[in-house]
Scaffold this active site. Structure first.
Site, PDB file in Angstrom:
ATOM      1  N   HIS A  71       1.546   1.992  -3.419  1.00 50.83           N
ATOM      2  CA  HIS A  71       0.534   2.803  -4.105  1.00 50.83           C
ATOM      3  C   HIS A  71       0.951   4.270  -4.157  1.00 50.83           C
ATOM      4  CE1 HIS A  71      -2.047  -0.545  -4.513  1.00 50.83           C
ATOM      5  NE2 HIS A  71      -2.420  -0.633  -3.256  1.00 50.83           N
TER       6      HIS A  71
ATOM      7  N   ASP B 226       0.867  -1.178   0.000  1.00 56.08           N
ATOM      8  CA  ASP B 226       0.000   0.000   0.000  1.00 56.08           C
ATOM      9  C   ASP B 226       0.903   1.226   0.000  1.00 56.08           C
ATOM     10  OD1 ASP B 226      -2.231   1.772   0.350  1.00 56.08           O
ATOM     11  OD2 ASP B 226      -3.326   0.175   1.335  1.00 56.08           O
TER      12      ASP B 226
END
Length: 519
Positions: free
Chosen positions: A327, A293
């Site tokens: 991300h 993430d």
């Protein structure tokens, strides 16, 4: 070549080179008291194996050129408590939680708890103030997956006088029940976690990452959770395979993460690298992140916590680090209801992340959600799909796709309206971008006050991928867009170079003033 002492404990010293390289540099030797300690190439490097309360001289050598000698004195350390002496097996088969916890509880002030070589199965360990926790090289704290055996931190426990509540657990910006983390600190101070060992959560898709959006007894634990802590340094260790966020300082002050590895599979759920939440004076230096993430996500609570406590995240400085495959390399939000102030990212490398800067906010975060003093400078971006993304219409959470959050029409400014004051990008090179150079949108009713690009260069990949730059309604899949910028009061473009985009170099809407200059 010059360097300075970044951190010194009883048995470790961390140095930082004073030169213009980013994260890595030409190889150099480190000599301590006339003995060669090794050949290294990172800008920030830790040396262990020192003795407490001892004078040392340290010198660097590169290509037969020596630095000046720097002297330092290690901290005193009254005693070492080896967890093996408390009954820990370290064989990867026995549950060693209670034995290690006993050593921690028995540790006198400023002493060391030593995790010696071996694999120690644990659920959750709780720190105490004024101690050192050292993981020796080839020592592994390995997570036990068993919800029934893992303690729960209640989100809210009401005080007897009914005057508020005691907050222990937290999950994505809300005070709700969560499992205790492998290393948990609650109201502790003056702690060092150090060594060349590994914290391995052993999460996978058969245990913690299965059904990641479901609360099962409580929400998933982190690897290191620091709740209302002060003066905590984590240096040298590797943190991997976390059930959720890896490093989570929460309402804490004077927190340092130095010379670390933080990693997890690219497809693992919510495994952010480091998420300072409502924290002050956080330093992240010499850390390599490769996670599933955001590599770093700076937060200050969802609507309830931000409105109640009004504690922003501020004075967060990140440098000489490498963000890879996440991300976002550095994200602000989305749980950002109390705002941020003085966020400085410098001399970092972003590689193959989806976004470089990623701001996630939206209507409803509230009038205390003021984002200001965000500065990115002296960065190298390689293969970042969308280098600069500021999204004021972030659509996650149950209300994210409502008309109120998503409309591009100006709405009245009220107590629910967040604000972005200033974002600056300086001396940044972006190679092989994909979706766009920048995708930046403020709110039409509360425009970004100042957005500045100074000496920024962007080129695109020859075979650029197509994708969605921002998680907002109306952002369509694209490739090789230039700078897409909307709803900004003052846009400053100084020496901005864009090479290889399809279509217009600048796509502006709702921008009031533009200052553009090329030297």
């Amino acid at each position: 070549m010059n360097f300075h002492i970044l951190f010194c404990s009883s048995r470790h010293v961390t140095i930082e080179l004073d030169e213009d390289a980013i994260y890595e540099t030409a190889s150099y030797e480190i000599w301590v008291n006339g003995r060669l300690k090794g050949v290294f190439h990172r800008m920030i490097q830790t040396i262990d194996g020192l003795l407490p309360d001892t004078d040392y001289e340290i010198m660097l050598v590169r290509a037969n050129e020596a630095s000046e000698t720097v002297t330092f004195h290690t901290e005193p350390e009254p005693i070492t408590l080896n967890v093996r002496d408390f009954g820990a097996f370290g064989d990867g088969a026995h549950d060693d939680t209670s034995a290690i916890q006993a050593a921690i509880l028995c540790c006198p002030k400023n002493a060391r708890v030593l995790i010696s070589k071996g694999t120690y199965l644990v659920t959750a360990l709780f720190l105490k103030s004024d101690m050192i926790l050292e993981l020796q090289e080839n020592a592994v704290l390995a997570g036990i997956y068993d919800r029934a055996r893992t303690p729960i931190l209640p989100g809210q426990i009401e005080y007897d006088n009914e005057d508020g509540y005691y907050n222990l657990g937290s999950w994505e910006g809300n005070p709700i029940d969560s499992f205790a983390s492998m290393i948990t600190g609650i109201h502790v101070k003056n702690v060092t976690i150090c060594g060349k060992g590994v914290l391995d959560g052993r999460a996978d898709f058969e245990n913690w990452w299965s059904r990641p959006k479901d609360k099962i007894r409580a929400w998933r634990p982190r690897m290191i959770f620091l709740n209302h802590c002060e003066n905590i340094t984590v240096v040298g260790v590797t943190v991997q395979n976390s059930p959720a966020w890896n490093l989570h300082p929460y309402f804490s002050n004077q927190i340092r993460f130095l010379d670390m590895e933080v990693k997890g599979p690219a497809n693992s759920h919510n495994t952010d690298g480091c998420d300072p939440e409502s924290c002050t004076n956080v330093e992240i230096a010499g850390v390599h992140f490769s996670v599933g993430d955001d590599c770093i996500a700076i937060k200050s609570g969802k609507i309830y916590m931000g409105k109640k406590f009004k504690v922003p995240s501020k004075h967060i400085h990140i440098r000489q680090s490498w963000m890879q495959d996440g991300h976002g390399a550095v994200t602000v939000g989305s749980e950002i209801a109390a705002g941020v102030d003085d966020i400085h990212i410098s001399k970092c490398r972003f590689s193959n992340t989806d976004r470089g800067l990623r701001v996630k906010t939206r209507r409803g975060r509230g009038k205390d959600s003021v984002l200001k003093g965000i500065v990115f400078e002296d960065l190298e971006l390689e293969g970042v799909k969308a280098p600069f993304v500021v999204n004021s219409f972030y659509f996650c959470d149950p209300d994210g796709r409502t008309e109120y959050v998503g409309t591009k029409e100006a709405l009245p400014v009220d107590e629910r309206t967040p604000k972005i004051e200033s974002i600056e990008f300086r001396n940044i090179v972006c190679h092989n971008a994909h979706y766009c150079g920048a995708y930046i949108y403020g709110l039409p009713e509360q425009k970004i006050e100042r957005l500045a690009f100074d000496n920024v260069s962007i080129t695109y990949a020859k075979e650029a991928q197509t994708g969605v730059a921002a998680m907002m309604m109306g952002c369509e899949p694209a490739s090789r867009l230039g700078l897409v910028i909307g709803n900004v009061k003052n846009l400053i473009l100084h020496n901005v170079s864009i090479d290889g985009q399809d279509g217009e170099r600048l796509c502006l809407s709702g921008v009031e003033n533009v200052e553009e200059e090329q030297d």
